[in-house]
Design a protein around this motif. Sequence first.
Motif, PDB file in Angstrom:
ATOM      1  N   LEU A 126       0.727  -1.069  -0.145  1.00  0.00           N
ATOM      2  CA  LEU A 126       0.113   0.040  -0.107  1.00  0.00           C
ATOM      3  C   LEU A 126       0.827   1.290   0.083  1.00  0.00           C
ATOM      4  CD1 LEU A 126      -2.610   1.304   0.129  1.00  0.00           C
ATOM      5  CD2 LEU A 126      -2.692   1.220   2.655  1.00  0.00           C
ATOM      6  N   ALA A 127       1.840   1.367   0.826  1.00  0.00           N
ATOM      7  CA  ALA A 127       2.883   2.442   0.955  1.00  0.00           C
ATOM      8  C   ALA A 127       3.547   2.674  -0.507  1.00  0.00           C
ATOM      9  CB  ALA A 127       3.667   2.342   1.840  1.00  0.00           C
ATOM     10  N   GLY A 128       3.710   1.727  -0.988  1.00  0.00           N
ATOM     11  CA  GLY A 128       4.645   1.679  -2.506  1.00  0.00           C
ATOM     12  C   GLY A 128       3.457   2.113  -3.431  1.00  0.00           C
ATOM     13  N   THR A 129       2.321   1.592  -3.369  1.00  0.00           N
ATOM     14  CA  THR A 129       1.472   2.091  -4.593  1.00  0.00           C
ATOM     15  C   THR A 129       0.952   3.547  -4.127  1.00  0.00           C
ATOM     16  OG1 THR A 129       0.499  -0.110  -4.588  1.00  0.00           O
ATOM     17  CG2 THR A 129      -0.836   1.420  -5.364  1.00  0.00           C
ATOM     18  N   LEU A 130       0.936   3.915  -3.018  1.00  0.00           N
ATOM     19  CA  LEU A 130       0.342   5.322  -2.786  1.00  0.00           C
ATOM     20  C   LEU A 130       1.582   6.304  -3.050  1.00  0.00           C
ATOM     21  CD1 LEU A 130      -1.669   5.107   0.646  1.00  0.00           C
ATOM     22  CD2 LEU A 130      -2.718   5.379  -1.895  1.00  0.00           C
ATOM     23  N   GLY A 131       2.921   5.929  -2.597  1.00  0.00           N
ATOM     24  CA  GLY A 131       3.921   6.861  -3.009  1.00  0.00           C
ATOM     25  C   GLY A 131       4.056   6.850  -4.560  1.00  0.00           C
ATOM     26  N   ASN A 132       3.710   5.762  -5.410  1.00  0.00           N
ATOM     27  CA  ASN A 132       3.819   5.868  -6.634  1.00  0.00           C
ATOM     28  C   ASN A 132       2.874   6.676  -7.235  1.00  0.00           C
ATOM     29  OD1 ASN A 132       3.465   5.156  -9.529  1.00  0.00           O
ATOM     30  ND2 ASN A 132       4.928   3.564  -9.380  1.00  0.00           N
ATOM     31  N   VAL A 133       1.691   6.800  -6.769  1.00  0.00           N
ATOM     32  CA  VAL A 133       0.357   7.597  -7.130  1.00  0.00           C
ATOM     33  C   VAL A 133       0.622   9.337  -6.661  1.00  0.00           C
ATOM     34  CG1 VAL A 133      -2.102   8.178  -6.750  1.00  0.00           C
ATOM     35  CG2 VAL A 133      -1.271   6.021  -7.027  1.00  0.00           C
ATOM     36  N   ALA A 134       1.415   9.333  -5.470  1.00  0.00           N
ATOM     37  CA  ALA A 134       1.995  10.540  -4.966  1.00  0.00           C
ATOM     38  C   ALA A 134       2.892  11.211  -5.981  1.00  0.00           C
ATOM     39  CB  ALA A 134       2.115  10.890  -3.708  1.00  0.00           C
ATOM     40  N   GLY A 135       3.876  10.482  -6.338  1.00  0.00           N
ATOM     41  CA  GLY A 135       4.939  11.023  -7.160  1.00  0.00           C
ATOM     42  C   GLY A 135       4.550  11.192  -8.575  1.00  0.00           C
ATOM     43  N   SER A 136       3.718  10.299  -9.283  1.00  0.00           N
ATOM     44  CA  SER A 136       3.144  10.757 -10.625  1.00  0.00           C
ATOM     45  C   SER A 136       2.085  11.707 -10.709  1.00  0.00           C
ATOM     46  CB  SER A 136       2.256   9.241 -10.872  1.00  0.00           C
ATOM     47  OG  SER A 136       3.011   8.005 -10.964  1.00  0.00           O
ATOM     48  N   LEU A 137       1.379  11.924  -9.326  1.00  0.00           N
ATOM     49  CA  LEU A 137       0.735  13.468  -9.553  1.00  0.00           C
ATOM     50  C   LEU A 137       1.446  14.713  -9.798  1.00  0.00           C
ATOM     51  CD1 LEU A 137      -2.391  12.416  -7.198  1.00  0.00           C
ATOM     52  CD2 LEU A 137      -2.420  12.801  -9.768  1.00  0.00           C
ATOM     53  N   ILE A 138       2.653  14.615  -8.866  1.00  0.00           N
ATOM     54  CA  ILE A 138       3.463  15.501  -8.640  1.00  0.00           C
ATOM     55  C   ILE A 138       4.160  15.908 -10.257  1.00  0.00           C
ATOM     56  CG2 ILE A 138       5.777  16.323  -7.785  1.00  0.00           C
ATOM     57  CD1 ILE A 138       5.136  15.096  -5.298  1.00  0.00           C
ATOM     58  N   ALA A 139       4.498  14.680 -10.941  1.00  0.00           N
ATOM     59  CA  ALA A 139       5.223  14.884 -12.171  1.00  0.00           C
ATOM     60  C   ALA A 139       3.992  15.204 -13.261  1.00  0.00           C
ATOM     61  CB  ALA A 139       5.864  13.295 -12.410  1.00  0.00           C
ATOM     62  N   TYR A 140       3.054  14.596 -13.045  1.00  0.00           N
ATOM     63  CA  TYR A 140       1.861  15.114 -13.818  1.00  0.00           C
ATOM     64  C   TYR A 140       1.590  16.746 -13.846  1.00  0.00           C
ATOM     65  CZ  TYR A 140      -3.208  15.650 -15.436  1.00  0.00           C
ATOM     66  OH  TYR A 140      -4.207  16.006 -16.207  1.00  0.00           O
ATOM     67  N   GLY A 141       1.672  16.956 -12.547  1.00  0.00           N
ATOM     68  CA  GLY A 141       1.295  18.555 -12.163  1.00  0.00           C
ATOM     69  C   GLY A 141       2.333  19.474 -12.912  1.00  0.00           C
ATOM     70  N   VAL A 142       3.699  19.031 -12.721  1.00  0.00           N
ATOM     71  CA  VAL A 142       4.711  19.844 -13.094  1.00  0.00           C
ATOM     72  C   VAL A 142       4.623  19.917 -14.746  1.00  0.00           C
ATOM     73  CG1 VAL A 142       7.054  19.663 -13.424  1.00  0.00           C
ATOM     74  CG2 VAL A 142       6.350  19.477 -11.404  1.00  0.00           C
ATOM     75  N   ALA A 143       4.544  18.559 -15.476  1.00  0.00           N
ATOM     76  CA  ALA A 143       4.419  18.715 -16.885  1.00  0.00           C
ATOM     77  C   ALA A 143       3.206  19.727 -17.414  1.00  0.00           C
ATOM     78  CB  ALA A 143       4.201  17.338 -17.336  1.00  0.00           C
ATOM     79  N   ALA A 144       2.158  19.253 -16.590  1.00  0.00           N
ATOM     80  CA  ALA A 144       1.036  20.059 -17.077  1.00  0.00           C
ATOM     81  C   ALA A 144       0.925  21.815 -16.938  1.00  0.00           C
ATOM     82  CB  ALA A 144      -0.310  19.643 -16.260  1.00  0.00           C
ATOM     83  N   ARG A 145       1.717  22.230 -15.809  1.00  0.00           N
ATOM     84  CA  ARG A 145       1.890  23.379 -15.367  1.00  0.00           C
ATOM     85  C   ARG A 145       2.995  24.264 -16.292  1.00  0.00           C
ATOM     86  NH1 ARG A 145       1.976  28.299 -15.124  1.00  0.00           N
ATOM     87  NH2 ARG A 145       2.333  29.529 -13.135  1.00  0.00           N
ATOM     88  N   TRP A 146       4.298  23.627 -16.404  1.00  0.00           N
ATOM     89  CA  TRP A 146       5.486  24.133 -16.763  1.00  0.00           C
ATOM     90  C   TRP A 146       5.835  23.591 -18.221  1.00  0.00           C
ATOM     91  CZ3 TRP A 146       5.383  23.623 -11.461  1.00  0.00           C
ATOM     92  CH2 TRP A 146       5.133  24.949 -10.574  1.00  0.00           C
ATOM     93  N   GLY A 147       5.335  22.544 -18.486  1.00  0.00           N
ATOM     94  CA  GLY A 147       5.799  21.703 -19.806  1.00  0.00           C
ATOM     95  C   GLY A 147       7.082  21.441 -20.162  1.00  0.00           C
ATOM     96  N   ARG A 148       7.390  21.084 -21.434  1.00  0.00           N
ATOM     97  CA  ARG A 148       8.597  20.549 -22.088  1.00  0.00           C
ATOM     98  C   ARG A 148       9.843  21.188 -21.418  1.00  0.00           C
ATOM     99  NH1 ARG A 148       8.383  15.917 -25.428  1.00  0.00           N
ATOM    100  NH2 ARG A 148      10.282  15.607 -26.485  1.00  0.00           N
ATOM    101  N   PRO A 149       9.776  22.485 -21.795  1.00  0.00           N
ATOM    102  CA  PRO A 149      11.063  23.397 -21.458  1.00  0.00           C
ATOM    103  C   PRO A 149      11.553  23.061 -20.081  1.00  0.00           C
ATOM    104  CG  PRO A 149       9.445  24.740 -22.497  1.00  0.00           C
ATOM    105  CD  PRO A 149       8.635  23.598 -22.216  1.00  0.00           C
ATOM    106  N   LEU A 150      10.747  22.994 -18.925  1.00  0.00           N
ATOM    107  CA  LEU A 150      11.078  23.028 -17.640  1.00  0.00           C
ATOM    108  C   LEU A 150      11.571  21.548 -17.696  1.00  0.00           C
ATOM    109  CD1 LEU A 150      11.390  23.866 -14.651  1.00  0.00           C
ATOM    110  CD2 LEU A 150       9.261  22.606 -14.263  1.00  0.00           C
ATOM    111  N   LEU A 151      10.854  20.448 -18.037  1.00  0.00           N
ATOM    112  CA  LEU A 151      11.398  19.196 -18.058  1.00  0.00           C
ATOM    113  C   LEU A 151      12.631  18.758 -18.632  1.00  0.00           C
ATOM    114  CD1 LEU A 151       7.956  17.374 -18.792  1.00  0.00           C
ATOM    115  CD2 LEU A 151       8.997  17.876 -16.590  1.00  0.00           C
ATOM    116  N   LEU A 152      12.924  19.501 -19.869  1.00  0.00           N
ATOM    117  CA  LEU A 152      14.263  19.450 -20.539  1.00  0.00           C
ATOM    118  C   LEU A 152      15.372  20.381 -20.026  1.00  0.00           C
ATOM    119  CD1 LEU A 152      12.776  18.542 -23.954  1.00  0.00           C
ATOM    120  CD2 LEU A 152      13.852  17.011 -22.319  1.00  0.00           C
TER     121      LEU A 152
END
Length: 181
Positions: free
Chosen positions: A39-65
């Motif tokens: 459960l902790a691994g799954t929830l950590g995976n979801v939390a980190g994925s939401l952070i990555a999703y949010g970063v990409a949605a907000r700041w896009g490819r220039p920030l990622l690269l």
Amino acid sequence: MFVLMAAESCGIPFPSEVIMPLAGYLAFTGSLSLPGAILAGTLGNVAGSLIAYGVAARWGRPLLLGPGRRIGLSARHLDLADGWFERHGLAAVLFGRVLPVVRTYISFPAGLAHVEPVRFTALTAAGALPWCAALAVGGYELGASWDHLSGPIEKVAVVLAVVVVAVIVAWLVRGRRAAGR
């Protein structure tokens, strides 16, 4: 475990292939519960994925690269995840969670594409759960067989250590010879 799995899902190179089997082994020793570790691994995976999703949605490819290169992101990683996402749509989120490399970076193209967050979260959880469970159960089973495996593992570790030391020595000697020219 939660924090390491969240970091891994943000693209920071903490491999779940090490984290979750270790959690399973700790469950075998009684330090953790196996369902709790999963459960902790799954929830950590979801939390980190939401952070990555949010970063990409907000700041896009220039920030990622740009700054994202410091945590291992490259255009090749994003292109790989983008191609996978374009070919498979929302299923890429679900199936991407069980593919090494793709699973770490699939959140970024999903964020860039502004996939519906609720669907993204549900598919991420559905894909992360079997991945985390399989790795944790594997670590648990490895713990149960530790007496049979520890001898061969120790021998392989010694051989690998000798090879690593030999490579480092060869690299240093070669570097000194090149510097002397």
